[in-house]
Write a protein that holds these residues in place. Structure first.
Motif, PDB file in Angstrom:
ATOM      1  N   ASN A 182      58.648  64.519  46.199  1.00 27.80           N
ATOM      2  CA  ASN A 182      59.421  63.349  45.762  1.00 27.80           C
ATOM      3  C   ASN A 182      58.712  62.122  46.301  1.00 27.80           C
ATOM      4  O   ASN A 182      58.873  61.758  47.461  1.00 27.80           O
ATOM      5  CB  ASN A 182      60.861  63.427  46.268  1.00 27.80           C
ATOM      6  CG  ASN A 182      61.752  62.372  45.633  1.00 27.80           C
ATOM      7  OD1 ASN A 182      61.496  61.917  44.516  1.00 27.80           O
ATOM      8  ND2 ASN A 182      62.800  61.971  46.335  1.00 27.80           N
ATOM      9  N   LEU A 183      57.897  61.480  45.447  1.00 26.56           N
ATOM     10  CA  LEU A 183      57.026  60.402  45.891  1.00 26.56           C
ATOM     11  C   LEU A 183      57.316  59.108  45.154  1.00 26.56           C
ATOM     12  O   LEU A 183      57.580  59.114  43.955  1.00 26.56           O
ATOM     13  CB  LEU A 183      55.557  60.766  45.636  1.00 26.56           C
ATOM     14  CG  LEU A 183      55.018  62.020  46.316  1.00 26.56           C
ATOM     15  CD1 LEU A 183      53.624  62.335  45.788  1.00 26.56           C
ATOM     16  CD2 LEU A 183      54.990  61.838  47.823  1.00 26.56           C
ATOM     17  N   GLU A 184      57.245  58.008  45.885  1.00 25.85           N
ATOM     18  CA  GLU A 184      57.224  56.693  45.270  1.00 25.85           C
ATOM     19  C   GLU A 184      55.760  56.329  45.061  1.00 25.85           C
ATOM     20  O   GLU A 184      55.016  56.131  46.014  1.00 25.85           O
ATOM     21  CB  GLU A 184      57.913  55.666  46.154  1.00 25.85           C
ATOM     22  CG  GLU A 184      58.079  54.323  45.491  1.00 25.85           C
ATOM     23  CD  GLU A 184      58.860  53.351  46.355  1.00 25.85           C
ATOM     24  OE1 GLU A 184      59.791  52.706  45.844  1.00 25.85           O
ATOM     25  OE2 GLU A 184      58.526  53.231  47.558  1.00 25.85           O
ATOM     26  N   ASP A 185      55.372  56.272  43.815  1.00 22.73           N
ATOM     27  CA  ASP A 185      53.969  56.103  43.434  1.00 22.73           C
ATOM     28  C   ASP A 185      53.720  54.629  43.104  1.00 22.73           C
ATOM     29  O   ASP A 185      53.996  54.178  41.996  1.00 22.73           O
ATOM     30  CB  ASP A 185      53.681  57.002  42.229  1.00 22.73           C
ATOM     31  CG  ASP A 185      52.245  56.918  41.756  1.00 22.73           C
ATOM     32  OD1 ASP A 185      51.408  56.410  42.517  1.00 22.73           O
ATOM     33  OD2 ASP A 185      51.974  57.366  40.626  1.00 22.73           O
ATOM     34  N   LYS A 186      53.232  53.872  44.071  1.00 16.70           N
ATOM     35  CA  LYS A 186      52.975  52.443  43.881  1.00 16.70           C
ATOM     36  C   LYS A 186      51.490  52.238  43.605  1.00 16.70           C
ATOM     37  O   LYS A 186      50.648  52.672  44.380  1.00 16.70           O
ATOM     38  CB  LYS A 186      53.388  51.653  45.117  1.00 16.70           C
ATOM     39  CG  LYS A 186      54.887  51.593  45.328  1.00 16.70           C
ATOM     40  CD  LYS A 186      55.241  50.718  46.516  1.00 16.70           C
ATOM     41  CE  LYS A 186      56.745  50.571  46.653  1.00 16.70           C
ATOM     42  NZ  LYS A 186      57.123  49.749  47.819  1.00 16.70           N
ATOM     43  N   ARG A 187      51.189  51.536  42.509  1.00 14.87           N
ATOM     44  CA  ARG A 187      49.797  51.348  42.114  1.00 14.87           C
ATOM     45  C   ARG A 187      49.562  49.913  41.651  1.00 14.87           C
ATOM     46  O   ARG A 187      50.502  49.174  41.353  1.00 14.87           O
ATOM     47  CB  ARG A 187      49.423  52.312  40.984  1.00 14.87           C
ATOM     48  CG  ARG A 187      49.725  53.760  41.299  1.00 14.87           C
ATOM     49  CD  ARG A 187      49.101  54.705  40.311  1.00 14.87           C
ATOM     50  NE  ARG A 187      49.532  56.079  40.578  1.00 14.87           N
ATOM     51  CZ  ARG A 187      49.006  57.133  39.979  1.00 14.87           C
ATOM     52  NH1 ARG A 187      48.043  57.002  39.092  1.00 14.87           N
ATOM     53  NH2 ARG A 187      49.458  58.347  40.262  1.00 14.87           N
ATOM     54  N   LEU A 188      48.297  49.564  41.595  1.00 15.60           N
ATOM     55  CA  LEU A 188      47.880  48.317  40.969  1.00 15.60           C
ATOM     56  C   LEU A 188      47.281  48.646  39.618  1.00 15.60           C
ATOM     57  O   LEU A 188      46.324  49.431  39.544  1.00 15.60           O
ATOM     58  CB  LEU A 188      46.825  47.594  41.810  1.00 15.60           C
ATOM     59  CG  LEU A 188      47.264  46.899  43.092  1.00 15.60           C
ATOM     60  CD1 LEU A 188      46.076  46.187  43.709  1.00 15.60           C
ATOM     61  CD2 LEU A 188      48.382  45.920  42.821  1.00 15.60           C
ATOM     62  N   GLN A 189      47.819  48.067  38.576  1.00 11.48           N
ATOM     63  CA  GLN A 189      47.262  48.225  37.240  1.00 11.48           C
ATOM     64  C   GLN A 189      46.494  46.942  36.924  1.00 11.48           C
ATOM     65  O   GLN A 189      47.029  45.837  37.068  1.00 11.48           O
ATOM     66  CB  GLN A 189      48.377  48.455  36.229  1.00 11.48           C
ATOM     67  CG  GLN A 189      47.891  48.825  34.853  1.00 11.48           C
ATOM     68  CD  GLN A 189      49.061  49.180  33.937  1.00 11.48           C
ATOM     69  OE1 GLN A 189      50.192  48.785  34.175  1.00 11.48           O
ATOM     70  NE2 GLN A 189      48.785  49.934  32.897  1.00 11.48           N
ATOM     71  N   VAL A 190      45.252  47.076  36.505  1.00  8.93           N
ATOM     72  CA  VAL A 190      44.367  45.930  36.362  1.00  8.93           C
ATOM     73  C   VAL A 190      43.975  45.734  34.898  1.00  8.93           C
ATOM     74  O   VAL A 190      43.473  46.658  34.251  1.00  8.93           O
ATOM     75  CB  VAL A 190      43.092  46.108  37.210  1.00  8.93           C
ATOM     76  CG1 VAL A 190      42.200  44.867  37.101  1.00  8.93           C
ATOM     77  CG2 VAL A 190      43.451  46.374  38.675  1.00  8.93           C
ATOM     78  N   ASN A 191      44.229  44.546  34.391  1.00 12.07           N
ATOM     79  CA  ASN A 191      43.678  44.143  33.095  1.00 12.07           C
ATOM     80  C   ASN A 191      42.381  43.416  33.412  1.00 12.07           C
ATOM     81  O   ASN A 191      42.376  42.234  33.757  1.00 12.07           O
ATOM     82  CB  ASN A 191      44.651  43.233  32.352  1.00 12.07           C
ATOM     83  CG  ASN A 191      44.166  42.873  30.958  1.00 12.07           C
ATOM     84  OD1 ASN A 191      42.976  42.679  30.733  1.00 12.07           O
ATOM     85  ND2 ASN A 191      45.098  42.773  30.017  1.00 12.07           N
ATOM     86  N   ARG A 192      41.275  44.146  33.320  1.00  9.76           N
ATOM     87  CA  ARG A 192      39.997  43.580  33.746  1.00  9.76           C
ATOM     88  C   ARG A 192      39.515  42.484  32.812  1.00  9.76           C
ATOM     89  O   ARG A 192      38.792  41.580  33.238  1.00  9.76           O
ATOM     90  CB  ARG A 192      38.958  44.692  33.871  1.00  9.76           C
ATOM     91  CG  ARG A 192      39.288  45.648  35.011  1.00  9.76           C
ATOM     92  CD  ARG A 192      38.159  46.612  35.289  1.00  9.76           C
ATOM     93  NE  ARG A 192      38.082  47.660  34.288  1.00  9.76           N
ATOM     94  CZ  ARG A 192      37.104  48.569  34.240  1.00  9.76           C
ATOM     95  NH1 ARG A 192      36.115  48.525  35.129  1.00  9.76           N
ATOM     96  NH2 ARG A 192      37.111  49.514  33.323  1.00  9.76           N
ATOM     97  N   GLY A 193      39.907  42.550  31.537  1.00  3.81           N
ATOM     98  CA  GLY A 193      39.504  41.513  30.603  1.00  3.81           C
ATOM     99  C   GLY A 193      40.160  40.179  30.927  1.00  3.81           C
ATOM    100  O   GLY A 193      39.506  39.135  30.942  1.00  3.81           O
TER     101      GLY A 193
END
Length: 374
Positions: free
Chosen positions: A346-357
């Motif tokens: 049971n994980l809280e999955d925190k990420r950075l999503q990057v729009n490189r353009g």
């Protein structure tokens, strides 16, 4: 100090504006992805970074944004149509987008190896990004029957459905059923246009495994069956409302090894969720698992909602009439353990999503969980 800060990068005119925020803290990552941003200058090198640690200030800012967009709520009497016409909203969604709105979830087998029978090895690679779906497209559409005009009546309806369901399970025949020959059976709830189903079908061939796909939307099931990769030898797709306790599955209780619920339960009214999980758990074999992934509290998708789109706490309606709830780890744990399941993950999955353009960085929060029937 090195390792204490990250960068938020956004386009400003023709330049780039960088604002400091916390880097990964140096603690060992959870068993879920391993792309850790340690050098702020590298933020634009990938589309996603794993295991982001929020500062107290960042958490408080997100909380305040959610509180602001929740102040003006849709009147209860107006909420009825979002339940009553749910199938129309989802049929309209798939009619507009067909099967082109999503990407196949090639990451499934790396994050959920339980989808394969014990002893199996998959040659299915993640093929690049092993990620959750984007904010507005991760919409499994297993939905709800009509709703009355108050929470009290809703709870009463749920109790009546649970009673009907218990009687129906006891009286269900357990003779021939689709996939009876298979030694390993998977149910995908809220299959949409098949973006999990087709990678699974491709992988389970010749493995004595069978897949059931259900969705609330008849248009979604039509798209699955019309797809050239649909194979009735390994898959049975059909329309089903998991909130309707009187509606039986074409397989007996205790017959499933895995139930996959990916970005699905968030679309169900919070008052209905426990009943849905209870019913799904009854179809698991002992030792079988429910694999869950969905939106986490204060995900970017929640913070983007405008005032007047909130239905109840952390529950919103989109412009197209579909709805979404944002979970906490604690809520997920309570929901599955109350159904008699034991926690495996049971994980809280925190990420950075990057729009490189566009040089824009977005904070994403998902909950990923695995629960087993003892």
């Amino acid at each position: 100090m090195r390792g204490l800060w990250k960068l938020t990068v956004s386009a400003v005119g023709h330049g780039v504006r960088c604002v400091p925020f916390r880097l990964h803290s140096g603690r060992p990552p959870a068993p879920l992805g391993a792309r850790i941003l340690t050098n702020p200058d590298d933020v634009l090198q990938h589309n996603m970074w794993d295991h982001v640690q929020w500062s107290p200030e960042e958490f408080e800012t997100a909380k305040q944004k959610a509180e602001e967009n929740s102040r003006d709520r849709i009147p209860v009497e107006e909420q009825v149509r979002y339940e009553r016409d749910a199938h129309q909203y989802w049929n309209g969604f798939y009619e507009r987008h067909h099967n082109k709105f999503f990407k196949n979830r090639q990451w499934l087998f790396s994050e959920f190896p339980e989808l394969l029978p014990p002893g199996s090895e998959t040659d299915h690679t993640s093929g690049g990004q092993k990620r959750g779906d984007t904010d507005q497209v991760s919409r499994g559409s297993s939905h709800i029957a009509s709703l009355s005009d108050s929470p009290e009546v809703l709870r009463e309806q749920q109790q009546q459905q649970d009673t009907s369901y218990s009687f129906a399970v006891k009286s269900q025949e357990t003779v021939a059923f689709p996939g009876q020959h298979a030694s390993f059976r998977i149910l995908e709830v809220g299959c949409g246009a098949g973006h999990s189903a087709f990678p699974i079908m491709k992988t389970i061939r010749e493995r004595d495994t069978f897949l059931y796909c259900i969705d609330f939307s008849s248009r979604a099931i039509q798209l699955v069956k019309e797809h050239p990769d649909y194979d009735p030898a390994v898959c049975h797709a059909f329309v089903h409302d998991v909130c309707d306790g009187a509606s039986l599955f074409p397989f007996p209780p205790g017959s499933l090894d895995v139930i996959l619920v990916v970005f699905v339960l968030s679309s169900i009214h919070p008052e209905r969720l426990q009943g849905v999980v209870n019913r799904l758990a009854s179809y698991l074999k002992h030792g079988g698992s429910i694999l869950f992934k969905d939106y986490g509290r204060y995900d970017l998708a929640q913070l983007r909602f405008k005032k007047g789109q909130c239905l109840s706490d952390n529950f919103y309606t989109r412009q197209d009439g579909t709805r979404v709830y944002f979970f906490t780890k604690g809520e997920v744990h309570q929901m599955f353990t109350d159904a008699g399941l034991e926690e495996i993950q049971n994980l809280e999955d925190k990420r950075l999503q990057v729009n490189r353009g566009k040089k824009v960085v977005m904070r994403r929060v998902w909950i990923q969980s695995k629960y087993r029937k003892p």
